[in-house]
Design a protein around this motif. Structure first.
Motif, mmCIF file in Angstrom:
data_model
loop_
_atom_site.group_PDB
_atom_site.id
_atom_site.type_symbol
_atom_site.label_atom_id
_atom_site.label_comp_id
_atom_site.label_asym_id
_atom_site.label_seq_id
_atom_site.Cartn_x
_atom_site.Cartn_y
_atom_site.Cartn_z
ATOM 1 N N ASP A 6 2.421 -14.809 11.595
ATOM 2 C CA ASP A 6 1.656 -14.277 12.719
ATOM 3 C C ASP A 6 1.434 -12.772 12.612
ATOM 4 O O ASP A 6 0.556 -12.219 13.280
ATOM 5 C CB ASP A 6 2.385 -14.578 14.036
ATOM 6 N N LEU A 7 2.192 -12.111 11.779
ATOM 7 C CA LEU A 7 2.096 -10.653 11.668
ATOM 8 C C LEU A 7 1.066 -10.285 10.605
ATOM 9 O O LEU A 7 1.396 -10.014 9.453
ATOM 10 C CB LEU A 7 3.461 -10.055 11.322
ATOM 11 N N VAL A 8 -0.195 -10.274 11.001
ATOM 12 C CA VAL A 8 -1.270 -9.962 10.063
ATOM 13 C C VAL A 8 -1.720 -8.516 10.248
ATOM 14 O O VAL A 8 -1.425 -7.879 11.250
ATOM 15 C CB VAL A 8 -2.464 -10.926 10.240
ATOM 16 N N GLY A 9 -2.436 -8.010 9.243
ATOM 17 C CA GLY A 9 -2.952 -6.651 9.341
ATOM 18 C C GLY A 9 -2.037 -5.638 8.694
ATOM 19 O O GLY A 9 -1.299 -5.942 7.760
ATOM 20 N N VAL A 10 -2.069 -4.411 9.229
ATOM 21 C CA VAL A 10 -1.432 -3.262 8.589
ATOM 22 C C VAL A 10 -0.197 -2.813 9.369
ATOM 23 O O VAL A 10 -0.237 -2.702 10.598
ATOM 24 C CB VAL A 10 -2.426 -2.086 8.496
ATOM 25 N N THR A 52 -7.143 4.674 -4.318
ATOM 26 C CA THR A 52 -7.157 3.281 -4.774
ATOM 27 C C THR A 52 -6.436 2.378 -3.781
ATOM 28 O O THR A 52 -6.841 1.237 -3.568
ATOM 29 C CB THR A 52 -6.507 3.133 -6.163
ATOM 30 N N LYS A 53 -5.380 2.891 -3.166
ATOM 31 C CA LYS A 53 -4.660 2.104 -2.162
ATOM 32 C C LYS A 53 -5.562 1.821 -0.964
ATOM 33 O O LYS A 53 -5.578 0.706 -0.426
ATOM 34 C CB LYS A 53 -3.389 2.841 -1.714
ATOM 35 N N MET A 54 -6.297 2.822 -0.512
ATOM 36 C CA MET A 54 -7.187 2.637 0.629
ATOM 37 C C MET A 54 -8.279 1.607 0.317
ATOM 38 O O MET A 54 -8.563 0.710 1.126
ATOM 39 C CB MET A 54 -7.842 3.960 1.019
ATOM 40 N N SER A 77 0.859 -1.182 0.000
ATOM 41 C CA SER A 77 0.000 0.000 0.000
ATOM 42 C C SER A 77 0.896 1.234 0.000
ATOM 43 O O SER A 77 1.948 1.247 -0.628
ATOM 44 C CB SER A 77 -0.938 -0.036 1.205
ATOM 45 N N SER A 78 0.518 2.273 0.730
ATOM 46 C CA SER A 78 1.318 3.503 0.751
ATOM 47 C C SER A 78 1.079 4.266 2.039
ATOM 48 O O SER A 78 -0.060 4.347 2.528
ATOM 49 C CB SER A 78 0.950 4.391 -0.438
ATOM 50 N N GLU A 87 -6.804 -1.885 0.205
ATOM 51 C CA GLU A 87 -6.535 -2.352 1.573
ATOM 52 C C GLU A 87 -7.794 -2.936 2.204
ATOM 53 O O GLU A 87 -7.766 -4.027 2.795
ATOM 54 C CB GLU A 87 -6.080 -1.186 2.452
ATOM 55 N N ARG A 88 -8.885 -2.212 2.097
ATOM 56 C CA ARG A 88 -10.121 -2.632 2.772
ATOM 57 C C ARG A 88 -10.683 -3.906 2.160
ATOM 58 O O ARG A 88 -11.212 -4.765 2.868
ATOM 59 C CB ARG A 88 -11.127 -1.479 2.757
ATOM 60 N N VAL A 89 -10.550 -4.030 0.854
ATOM 61 C CA VAL A 89 -10.970 -5.268 0.196
ATOM 62 C C VAL A 89 -10.126 -6.437 0.708
ATOM 63 O O VAL A 89 -10.647 -7.491 1.088
ATOM 64 C CB VAL A 89 -10.844 -5.144 -1.334
#
Length: 318
Positions: free
Chosen positions: A222-226, A142-144, A114-115, A147-149
């Motif tokens: 184990d490192l999921v998410g943002v 578009t990055k946001m 992402s950015s 990410e949510r998708v």
């Protein structure tokens, strides 16, 4: 048998540094790219290079792929604004289609580039992952959305999203339209840097750090998410002064109506044990050395917007 990794946008700025590292680490790599900027990847027995359009989902080879590192996108605000429709098709819609197909085929891992600019303009000194997203450009928006998708697939595969700062440093597919690289090249070729304003802050990350981070995440399911990824928040003036010192150039400051300041805080990533080793100063040193040795020249294809305008291409992956 080594893990099979699909890297989209593999012939771009980051991909050209990342792919050799993946191969050295023992992974089998499928490099997928439109190759609008050419193909600088070297042959390797565990590398398959596929030229294709990320928007054509059926052309993306996903058979046997265990993880995707998704770099393909229209890079940065000016390039994204050239053709907003194309930007949404590549950076949002194609990502949605890829995530859907990957999920259905049982791909275990999806790492998304992402950015850090998705936050927009922030007054906070420490812009952390839980700050609101207020994207300003087509690129940021578009990055946001992507990410949510991707986060919605978190129950079906491991989703790891990286919000990088502005990347700097050497790559075979160099970019000379990002702050550190651009200012350093100006200092080397002109003996002078023109800085517009200069007080604007930009977060930065060395290209070796961001590519090392993708490998690090492959080893840490184990490192999921943002995760934010940017370790030096510097003003444009500070970057210019550093480049001028290394290149024996001078600085001219002119007024600017560009108020954009971006900062990111990467404490969440650092708390996982990731340890950055290279800095903006290292990037400037490496660019200066490559230029003086004749290994780096100011090529047209190293300027994304100029190259897109010159070629009139409607297909691009970076």
């Amino acid at each position: 048998m080594s893990k099979k990794i699909l890297v989209t946008g593999a012939c771009g700025y980051k991909g050209n540094v990342l792919v050799p590292k993946l191969l050295s680490a023992g992974y089998t790599v499928v490099a997928f790219d439109i190759m609008w900027f050419g193909n600088d990847l070297l042959n390797h027995p565990n590398l398959t290079v596929v030229q294709g359009d990320i928007r054509q989902i059926d052309s993306i080879p996903l058979e046997g792929v265990e993880a995707i590192i998704h770099l393909a996108s229209i890079a940065n605000d000016p390039a994204g604004d050239l053709d907003p429709k194309l930007t949404w098709e590549i950076s949002a819609l194609a990502t949605m289609q890829l995530a859907d197909k990957a999920s259905r085929l049982g791909v275990e891992r999806f790492i998304y580039a992402s950015s850090g600019s998705v936050y927009g303009l922030k007054d906070e000194e420490h812009v952390t992952e839980d700050c609101s997203l207020v994207p300003l450009s087509e690129y940021n928006k578009t990055k946001m959305v992507a990410e949510r998708v991707l986060l919605s697939y978190g129950g079906e595969m491991i989703v790891q999203i990286v919000r990088p700062a502005t990347v700097c440093g050497l790559s075979p597919r160099m970019r000379l339209d990002v702050s550190v690289n651009m200012l350093t090249m100006q200092a080397l070729t002109r003996g002078e840097i023109t800085v517009f304003g200069g007080d604007q802050t930009r977060p930065n990350i060395h290209i070796d750090e961001i590519t090392d981070l993708y490998l690090y995440l492959l080893e840490r399911p184990d490192l999921v998410g943002v995760y934010n990824a940017g370790f030096e928040n510097l003003s444009i003036r500070q970057i210019a002064e550093m480049a001028c010192k290394k290149a024996a150039a001078k600085i001219t400051i002119v007024p600017s109506n560009d108020p954009r300041s971006y900062r990111v805080n990467s404490d969440k990533l650092l708390a996982t044990g990731f340890k950055p080793k290279k800095t903006v100063e290292n990037a400037i040193d490496e660019i200066c050395l490559a230029y003086r040795k004749g290994h780096l020249k100011d090529q047209e294809r190293f300027h994304t917007v100029k190259w897109m305008q010159k070629t009139g291409s409607k297909q691009i992956a970076v």
